[in-house]
Design an enzyme around this catalytic site. Structure first.
Site, PDB file in Angstrom:
ATOM      1  NE  ARG A   1      -4.174  -1.390   0.133  1.00 31.52           N
ATOM      2  CZ  ARG A   1      -5.315  -1.377   1.178  1.00 31.52           C
ATOM      3  NH1 ARG A   1      -5.612  -0.451   1.850  1.00 31.52           N
ATOM      4  NH2 ARG A   1      -6.130  -2.398   0.959  1.00 31.52           N
TER       5      ARG A   1
ATOM      6  NE  ARG B   1      -7.689   5.507   2.387  1.00 33.49           N
ATOM      7  CZ  ARG B   1      -8.627   4.856   3.087  1.00 33.49           C
ATOM      8  NH1 ARG B   1      -9.693   5.297   3.277  1.00 33.49           N
ATOM      9  NH2 ARG B   1      -8.135   3.658   3.568  1.00 33.49           N
TER      10      ARG B   1
ATOM     11  NE  ARG C   1     -10.166   7.319  -3.212  1.00 33.35           N
ATOM     12  CZ  ARG C   1     -11.184   7.792  -3.054  1.00 33.35           C
ATOM     13  NH1 ARG C   1     -12.067   8.720  -4.008  1.00 33.35           N
ATOM     14  NH2 ARG C   1     -11.982   7.250  -2.012  1.00 33.35           N
TER      15      ARG C   1
ATOM     16  CG  ASP D   1      -8.819  -3.538  -4.306  1.00 27.87           C
ATOM     17  OD1 ASP D   1      -8.341  -2.716  -3.170  1.00 27.87           O
ATOM     18  OD2 ASP D   1      -9.589  -4.603  -3.907  1.00 27.87           O
TER      19      ASP D   1
ATOM     20  CE1 TYR E   1     -12.931  -7.893   1.866  1.00 27.14           C
ATOM     21  CE2 TYR E   1     -10.940  -9.161   1.241  1.00 27.14           C
ATOM     22  CZ  TYR E   1     -11.430  -8.251   1.857  1.00 27.14           C
ATOM     23  OH  TYR E   1     -10.839  -7.423   2.685  1.00 27.14           O
TER      24      TYR E   1
END
Ligand code: CP3
Length: 361
Positions: free
Chosen positions: A27, A31, A40, A76, A153
């Protein structure tokens, strides 16, 4: 293709001598970077993933701003369930949401094993766009979710909590679960193979939720899924591209994971690198494993903790510095810089013997 200017990461994957320990971070694009946040503001997350030029732009941000030794494609793990036919949304604060989770044999039968060129062409385009912009500075890592984590998931429908729906499902309907696991494994193998053909230099499987399983289910689902993907990649002749396996919460299974055919095991922060190294011997390289929380401490602590991880692995080749999981959104960029600089400055002393000329006598 242009030869790589910096191939420390690939050499470490193969346990070849290097002059220092390479570093990249899971990652690393995300963010915590103001430049990512700025993009974003204009585009939602899935638009960034689906627009090759934007995905390439985000992938390059940490390479240019932090000088890490590898890039990881911005995408992703949930692009695969989507390509198989599910509707996936990533909601702020809630994480991933799947509209109609998989619950029955009929649900599994409806899922397709996608042709990656058809359904995931935007990821392959992003690989090509990224390679073009990288111009051989560092290697590019492709990735996919490991079959068990994707199954979790796809059955749960979200990423919150302890995946109890998914864990009940594999007990109540093991045959359906196996059919699902197999479909996912084929989809993942084909996708990784297409990424390799598009030019990625290494691939990483993310088994983030393997640690939720009891020993029997771990073997039956997590290990079986990973083995199936790796077997298929090797059968397709992808032998010279290193395969990295990140498995979280599975310190107890380090030796078993070293037998999956992966070239590198990426360990979480609960593992002792010295012990893991003894356990795996010369079968695999190791990646990790600083606790991402350490990056929220003061810069001096970051330096101390980085030194501790380097010392824990000790002298010699076959270590790729990384975190034990992804960079947290609240991480100060300055601390990440400090980490990268510390590893670059302090790791050469662990590679002194690697640098010695071979003796002729
Ligand atoms: O490592 C990288 O820099 C490459 C990009 C990458 C992302 N997700 C970007 C992302 C990678 C390799 C992943 C893998 C991934 N995605 C995993 C496995 C690794 C792990 O972290 O455990 C998992 C479980 C997912 C599923 C997923 N995607 C979750 C749980 C979330 C929400 C959590 C969060 O941080 O908001 C996502 C969204 C996501 N994937 C974001 C990013 C940068 C945040 C999206 C945003 O709001 O901008």
């Amino acid at each position: 293709m242009k030869p790589l200017e910096n191939d420390l990461f690939l050499k470490a994957c193969r346990r070849e001598p290097t002059e220092r320990t390479p570093i990249w971070l899971m990652r690393q694009a995300g963010r915590y970077l103001p430049s990512y946040q700025a993009l974003r503001q204009r585009y939602d997350f899935l638009t960034l993933c689906r627009t090759p030029e934007l995905a390439a732009e985000v992938t390059l941000q940490p390479v240019e701003q932090l000088d890490v030794d590898a890039a990881i494609l911005f995408s992703d793990i949930l692009v695969v369930p989507e390509a198989m036919g599910l509707t996936v949304r990533i909601e702020d604060g809630l994480g991933p949401q799947i509209e109609h989770p998989v619950r029955t044999a009929a649900d599994v039968a409806r899922l397709v094993i996608p042709d990656p060129h058809e359904k995931l062409g935007y990821v392959l385009e992003a690989v090509r766009a990224t390679l073009e912009r990288l111009r051989g500075r560092v290697p590019l890592i492709g990735f996919a979710g490991a079959p068990w984590t994707l199954l979790a998931y796809m059955v749960e429908g979200s990423g919150t909590g302890d995946f109890r729906r998914a864990r009940v499902f594999v007990r109540e309907a093991p045959d359906v679960a196996h059919a699902l696991l197999e479909k996912i494994a084929h989809a993942v193998a084909r996708f990784l193979r297409a990424q390799i053909e598009a030019g990625v230099h290494a691939v990483q499987l993310f088994d983030t939720w393997a640690g939720l399983l009891d020993p029997d289910s771990f073997a039956e689902f997590a290990l079986a899924g990973v083995r199936c993907v790796i077997r298929e990649l090797k059968a397709a002749g992808c032998d010279d591209v290193p395969i990295l396996l990140f498995s979280r919460g599975t310190a107890a299974w380090t030796e078993t994971l070293a037998e999956t055919g992966a070239d590198v095991l990426s360990l979480d922060w609960t593992c002792d690198l010295a012990r893991a190294r003894r356990q795996v011997g010369d079968r695999v390289a190791l990646q990790g494993n600083l606790d991402p929380i350490a990056l929220l401490a003061s810069p001096d602590i970051v330096v101390r903790e980085a030194r501790r991880v380097l010392a824990r692995f000790g002298p010699g080749s076959g270590h790729i510095f990384n975190l034990g999981h992804g960079v947290l959104p609240e991480t100060p960029v300055e601390n990440v810089r400090r980490l990268v600089d510390t590893v670059k400055r302090e790791s050469p002393k662990y590679h002194v013997e690697d640098r010695e000329e071979p003796r002729l006598d």
